[in-house]
Scaffold this motif. Structure first.
Motif, PDB file in Angstrom:
ATOM      1  N   ALA A  49       0.824  -1.216   0.000  1.00 49.38           N
ATOM      2  CA  ALA A  49       0.000   0.000   0.000  1.00 49.38           C
ATOM      3  C   ALA A  49       0.857   1.265   0.000  1.00 49.38           C
ATOM      4  CB  ALA A  49      -0.929   0.004   1.214  1.00 49.38           C
ATOM      5  N   HIS A  50       2.147   1.120   0.335  1.00 54.80           N
ATOM      6  CA  HIS A  50       3.039   2.277   0.401  1.00 54.80           C
ATOM      7  C   HIS A  50       4.084   2.287  -0.704  1.00 54.80           C
ATOM      8  CE1 HIS A  50       2.070   2.395   4.975  1.00 54.80           C
ATOM      9  NE2 HIS A  50       1.129   2.955   4.246  1.00 54.80           N
ATOM     10  N   TRP A  51       3.940   1.421  -1.696  1.00 56.97           N
ATOM     11  CA  TRP A  51       4.885   1.321  -2.823  1.00 56.97           C
ATOM     12  C   TRP A  51       4.096   1.643  -4.084  1.00 56.97           C
ATOM     13  CZ3 TRP A  51       9.869  -1.440  -2.508  1.00 56.97           C
ATOM     14  CH2 TRP A  51      10.523  -1.533  -3.735  1.00 56.97           C
ATOM     15  N   PHE A  52       4.516   2.659  -4.793  1.00 60.77           N
ATOM     16  CA  PHE A  52       3.756   3.116  -5.952  1.00 60.77           C
ATOM     17  C   PHE A  52       4.524   2.916  -7.251  1.00 60.77           C
ATOM     18  CE2 PHE A  52       1.807   5.010  -2.366  1.00 60.77           C
ATOM     19  CZ  PHE A  52       0.472   5.168  -2.695  1.00 60.77           C
ATOM     20  N   VAL A  53       3.791   2.497  -8.256  1.00 65.61           N
ATOM     21  CA  VAL A  53       4.319   2.314  -9.607  1.00 65.61           C
ATOM     22  C   VAL A  53       3.341   3.014 -10.535  1.00 65.61           C
ATOM     23  CG1 VAL A  53       4.925   0.664 -11.411  1.00 65.61           C
ATOM     24  CG2 VAL A  53       5.330   0.080  -8.995  1.00 65.61           C
ATOM     25  N   GLY A  54       3.823   3.987 -11.271  1.00 62.46           N
ATOM     26  CA  GLY A  54       2.938   4.697 -12.185  1.00 62.46           C
ATOM     27  C   GLY A  54       1.785   5.393 -11.480  1.00 62.46           C
ATOM     28  N   GLY A  55       2.006   5.833 -10.253  1.00 57.41           N
ATOM     29  CA  GLY A  55       0.981   6.566  -9.521  1.00 57.41           C
ATOM     30  C   GLY A  55      -0.047   5.705  -8.806  1.00 57.41           C
ATOM     31  N   ARG A  56       0.094   4.398  -8.909  1.00 58.15           N
ATOM     32  CA  ARG A  56      -0.845   3.487  -8.241  1.00 58.15           C
ATOM     33  C   ARG A  56      -0.078   2.560  -7.326  1.00 58.15           C
ATOM     34  NH1 ARG A  56      -3.340   0.108 -12.063  1.00 58.15           N
ATOM     35  NH2 ARG A  56      -4.931  -0.333 -10.528  1.00 58.15           N
ATOM     36  N   SER A  57      -0.655   2.273  -6.163  1.00 56.51           N
ATOM     37  CA  SER A  57       0.036   1.392  -5.223  1.00 56.51           C
ATOM     38  C   SER A  57       0.071  -0.033  -5.770  1.00 56.51           C
ATOM     39  CB  SER A  57      -0.643   1.414  -3.859  1.00 56.51           C
ATOM     40  OG  SER A  57      -1.847   0.686  -3.881  1.00 56.51           O
ATOM     41  N   VAL A  58       1.053  -0.774  -5.315  1.00 55.56           N
ATOM     42  CA  VAL A  58       1.160  -2.179  -5.699  1.00 55.56           C
ATOM     43  C   VAL A  58      -0.075  -2.931  -5.214  1.00 55.56           C
ATOM     44  CG1 VAL A  58       2.484  -4.307  -5.346  1.00 55.56           C
ATOM     45  CG2 VAL A  58       3.673  -2.149  -5.810  1.00 55.56           C
ATOM     46  N   ALA A  59      -0.605  -2.565  -4.050  1.00 55.72           N
ATOM     47  CA  ALA A  59      -1.821  -3.204  -3.539  1.00 55.72           C
ATOM     48  C   ALA A  59      -2.981  -3.007  -4.508  1.00 55.72           C
ATOM     49  CB  ALA A  59      -2.170  -2.652  -2.160  1.00 55.72           C
TER      50      ALA A  59
END
Length: 66
Positions: A49-59
């Protein structure tokens, strides 16, 4: 004294994290000749929930692919 700082997504086993720490230490020792006792490795864990890729969280990305 080299310091390697690694951030991983939460979910790795303690054995995997320990193996990574040993491998990174060995790599620095072998490539730079630094004494093993002088190599520092910090491994941090991040929640999806605290790791973002392309502006969206991995969760979020994981829940979309389910």
């Amino acid at each position: 004294m080299p310091l390697i700082h690694v951030t991983l997504l939460d979910g790795r086993t303690p054995e995997e994290v320990a193996s990574l720490g040993r491998a990174l230490t060995d790599a620095v020792h072998e490539t730079l000749g630094t004494p093993v006792d002088a190599v520092r490795v910090i491994v941090e864990k991040a929640s999806p929930a605290h790791w973002f890729v392309g502006g969206r969280s991995v969760a979020e990305r994981r829940s979309d692919s389910s």
